[in-house]
Design a protein around this motif. Structure first.
Motif, mmCIF file in Angstrom:
data_model
loop_
_atom_site.group_PDB
_atom_site.id
_atom_site.type_symbol
_atom_site.label_atom_id
_atom_site.label_comp_id
_atom_site.label_asym_id
_atom_site.label_seq_id
_atom_site.Cartn_x
_atom_site.Cartn_y
_atom_site.Cartn_z
ATOM 1 N N ARG A 128 0.837 -1.204 0.000
ATOM 2 C CA ARG A 128 0.000 0.000 0.000
ATOM 3 C C ARG A 128 0.871 1.253 0.000
ATOM 4 N NH1 ARG A 128 -4.394 0.978 4.616
ATOM 5 N NH2 ARG A 128 -2.658 0.064 5.722
ATOM 6 N N GLY A 129 1.936 1.271 0.794
ATOM 7 C CA GLY A 129 2.859 2.405 0.811
ATOM 8 C C GLY A 129 3.620 2.536 -0.498
ATOM 9 N N TRP A 130 3.946 1.395 -1.098
ATOM 10 C CA TRP A 130 4.666 1.390 -2.367
ATOM 11 C C TRP A 130 3.828 2.049 -3.455
ATOM 12 C CZ3 TRP A 130 9.609 -0.438 -3.049
ATOM 13 C CH2 TRP A 130 10.069 -0.497 -4.363
ATOM 14 N N GLU A 131 2.537 1.732 -3.490
ATOM 15 C CA GLU A 131 1.637 2.328 -4.484
ATOM 16 C C GLU A 131 1.565 3.846 -4.324
ATOM 17 O OE1 GLU A 131 -2.081 0.348 -3.943
ATOM 18 O OE2 GLU A 131 -1.325 -1.547 -4.717
ATOM 19 N N ASN A 132 1.747 4.313 -3.109
ATOM 20 C CA ASN A 132 1.690 5.744 -2.834
ATOM 21 C C ASN A 132 2.977 6.457 -3.246
ATOM 22 O OD1 ASN A 132 0.693 8.181 -1.861
ATOM 23 N ND2 ASN A 132 1.425 7.798 0.210
ATOM 24 N N HIS A 133 4.135 5.869 -2.951
ATOM 25 C CA HIS A 133 5.421 6.542 -3.182
ATOM 26 C C HIS A 133 6.122 6.132 -4.479
ATOM 27 C CE1 HIS A 133 5.365 8.555 0.672
ATOM 28 N NE2 HIS A 133 5.045 7.405 1.250
ATOM 29 N N PHE A 134 5.889 4.927 -4.948
ATOM 30 C CA PHE A 134 6.503 4.443 -6.190
ATOM 31 C C PHE A 134 5.421 3.900 -7.126
ATOM 32 C CE2 PHE A 134 9.920 3.684 -3.013
ATOM 33 C CZ PHE A 134 10.909 4.477 -3.558
ATOM 34 N N ILE A 158 23.332 10.252 2.615
ATOM 35 C CA ILE A 158 22.491 11.167 1.839
ATOM 36 C C ILE A 158 21.372 11.656 2.746
ATOM 37 C CG2 ILE A 158 20.875 11.293 -0.100
ATOM 38 C CD1 ILE A 158 22.813 9.659 -1.659
ATOM 39 N N PRO A 159 21.122 12.977 2.785
ATOM 40 C CA PRO A 159 20.069 13.517 3.661
ATOM 41 C C PRO A 159 18.681 13.006 3.255
ATOM 42 C CG PRO A 159 21.362 15.286 2.656
ATOM 43 C CD PRO A 159 21.834 14.007 2.067
ATOM 44 N N HIS A 160 17.781 12.946 4.241
ATOM 45 C CA HIS A 160 16.436 12.443 3.978
ATOM 46 C C HIS A 160 15.684 13.293 2.959
ATOM 47 C CE1 HIS A 160 16.205 9.103 6.723
ATOM 48 N NE2 HIS A 160 16.794 9.831 7.662
ATOM 49 N N LYS A 161 16.021 14.577 2.877
ATOM 50 C CA LYS A 161 15.352 15.454 1.921
ATOM 51 C C LYS A 161 15.642 15.030 0.483
ATOM 52 C CE LYS A 161 15.724 19.535 4.822
ATOM 53 N NZ LYS A 161 16.330 20.858 4.921
ATOM 54 N N GLU A 162 16.831 14.514 0.248
ATOM 55 C CA GLU A 162 17.260 14.138 -1.099
ATOM 56 C C GLU A 162 17.143 12.634 -1.366
ATOM 57 O OE1 GLU A 162 21.241 15.598 -1.397
ATOM 58 O OE2 GLU A 162 20.640 17.608 -0.772
ATOM 59 N N MET A 163 16.676 11.885 -0.380
ATOM 60 C CA MET A 163 16.636 10.424 -0.482
ATOM 61 C C MET A 163 15.708 9.956 -1.609
ATOM 62 S SD MET A 163 17.895 7.684 1.096
ATOM 63 C CE MET A 163 18.309 8.187 2.727
ATOM 64 N N GLN A 164 14.521 10.539 -1.713
ATOM 65 C CA GLN A 164 13.573 10.089 -2.727
ATOM 66 C C GLN A 164 14.121 10.325 -4.137
ATOM 67 O OE1 GLN A 164 9.609 11.615 -2.309
ATOM 68 N NE2 GLN A 164 8.774 10.125 -3.731
ATOM 69 N N LEU A 165 14.684 11.491 -4.354
ATOM 70 C CA LEU A 165 15.255 11.798 -5.665
ATOM 71 C C LEU A 165 16.415 10.848 -5.986
ATOM 72 C CD1 LEU A 165 15.276 13.618 -8.141
ATOM 73 C CD2 LEU A 165 16.814 15.151 -6.903
ATOM 74 N N TYR A 166 17.270 10.585 -4.997
ATOM 75 C CA TYR A 166 18.405 9.683 -5.185
ATOM 76 C C TYR A 166 17.923 8.284 -5.574
ATOM 77 C CZ TYR A 166 22.540 6.896 -4.104
ATOM 78 O OH TYR A 166 23.588 6.017 -4.169
ATOM 79 N N ILE A 167 16.928 7.772 -4.865
ATOM 80 C CA ILE A 167 16.432 6.420 -5.131
ATOM 81 C C ILE A 167 15.761 6.356 -6.503
ATOM 82 C CG2 ILE A 167 14.726 4.704 -4.404
ATOM 83 C CD1 ILE A 167 15.500 5.395 -1.524
#
Length: 175
Positions: A128-134, A158-167
Motif C-alpha cells: 500500500r505504501g509502495w503504491e503511494n510513493h513508487f 544522503i540527507p532524507h530530503k534528497e533520499m527520494q530523488l536519489y532512489i
C-alpha cells in the motif's frame, strides 16, 4: 493432487487476508511516510524481525490467541477423536509427557502463526505504501533493488530530503 494443493493454498491466503488479518490487526488509514517505507522495506527484504518496527498497525494478542486456538482445535480434534480409544489405554506417565510436549508444540506453533500474520500484514502495508510513493514501479520487481539502493544511500549519508530523488534516479538509471 498439485491442483488441490494450489487451490487450498490460495484459499487459505485469501481467507487469511479477508477474515483473520482484519480481525487480529487494526490498520491505520494514514499513508506511510517515505522514510518509514524505506526502512520497513529494507527490514522486510533482509528478513529481520518486524514486530514493533512497522508503523501503521496494532496487533491484538487476545484476538490472535482466539483465532489460533480455533485453528488448533480444528487440526487437533480429528486425530484426538480417532486415537481416543488407544490413548485411554496408555500409562498416565506417558500421557503427562505427551501433554507437556503438546503444550510446548502449541506455543511454538503460536509463535510461528504470529510471525506469519505479522509478515502478511507487513507485506500488505508495504504494498500500500509502495503504491503511494513508487506508483510507476512494480513492488515485486523492485522492492529488493530499492532496499539495496537505500542501504547505499545510508552508507553515503544522503540527507532524507534528497533520499527520494536519489532512489528514483538510481531506479531509472538501472532500468
Amino acid at each position: 493432487m498439485i491442483r488441490l494443493f494450489t487451490w487450498s493454498k490460495t484459499t487459505i491466503k485469501r481467507y487469511t487476508n479477508d477474515k483473520i488479518i482484519p480481525y487480529v490487526f487494526t490498520l491505520s488509514d494514514d499513508p506511510m511516510l517515505f522514510r518509514d517505507l524505506l526502512k520497513t522495506n529494507k527490514m522486510y527484504q533482509d528478513g529481520l524481525k518486524l514486530e514493533g518496527n512497522i508503523p501503521g498497525f496494532r496487533f491484538s494478542v487476545g484476538r490472535s490467541y482466539v483465532v489460533f486456538i480455533i485453528i488448533w482445535h480444528l487440526i487437533m480434534l480429528p486425530p484426538a477423536a480417532i486415537f481416543h480409544h488407544p490413548l485411554t489405554k496408555i500409562d498416565c506417565h506417558l500421557l503427562i509427557i505427551m501433554a507437556v510436549l503438546f503444550t510446548g508444540m502449541f506455543f511454538a506453533m503460536y509463535a510461528i502463526f504470529k510471525e506469519y500474520l505479522i509478515d502478511a500484514v507487513a507485506h500488505k502495508i508495504l504494498q500500500r505504501g509502495w503504491e503511494n510513493h513508487f506508483p510507476h514501479f512494480d513492488y515485486d520487481l523492485h522492492a529488493k533493488e530499492v532496499a539495496k539502493i537505500y542501504a547505499e544511500a545510508l552508507d553515503k549519508e544522503i540527507p532524507h530530503k534528497e533520499m527520494q530523488l536519489y532512489i528514483l534516479e538510481k531506479l531509472v538509471e538501472k532500468k
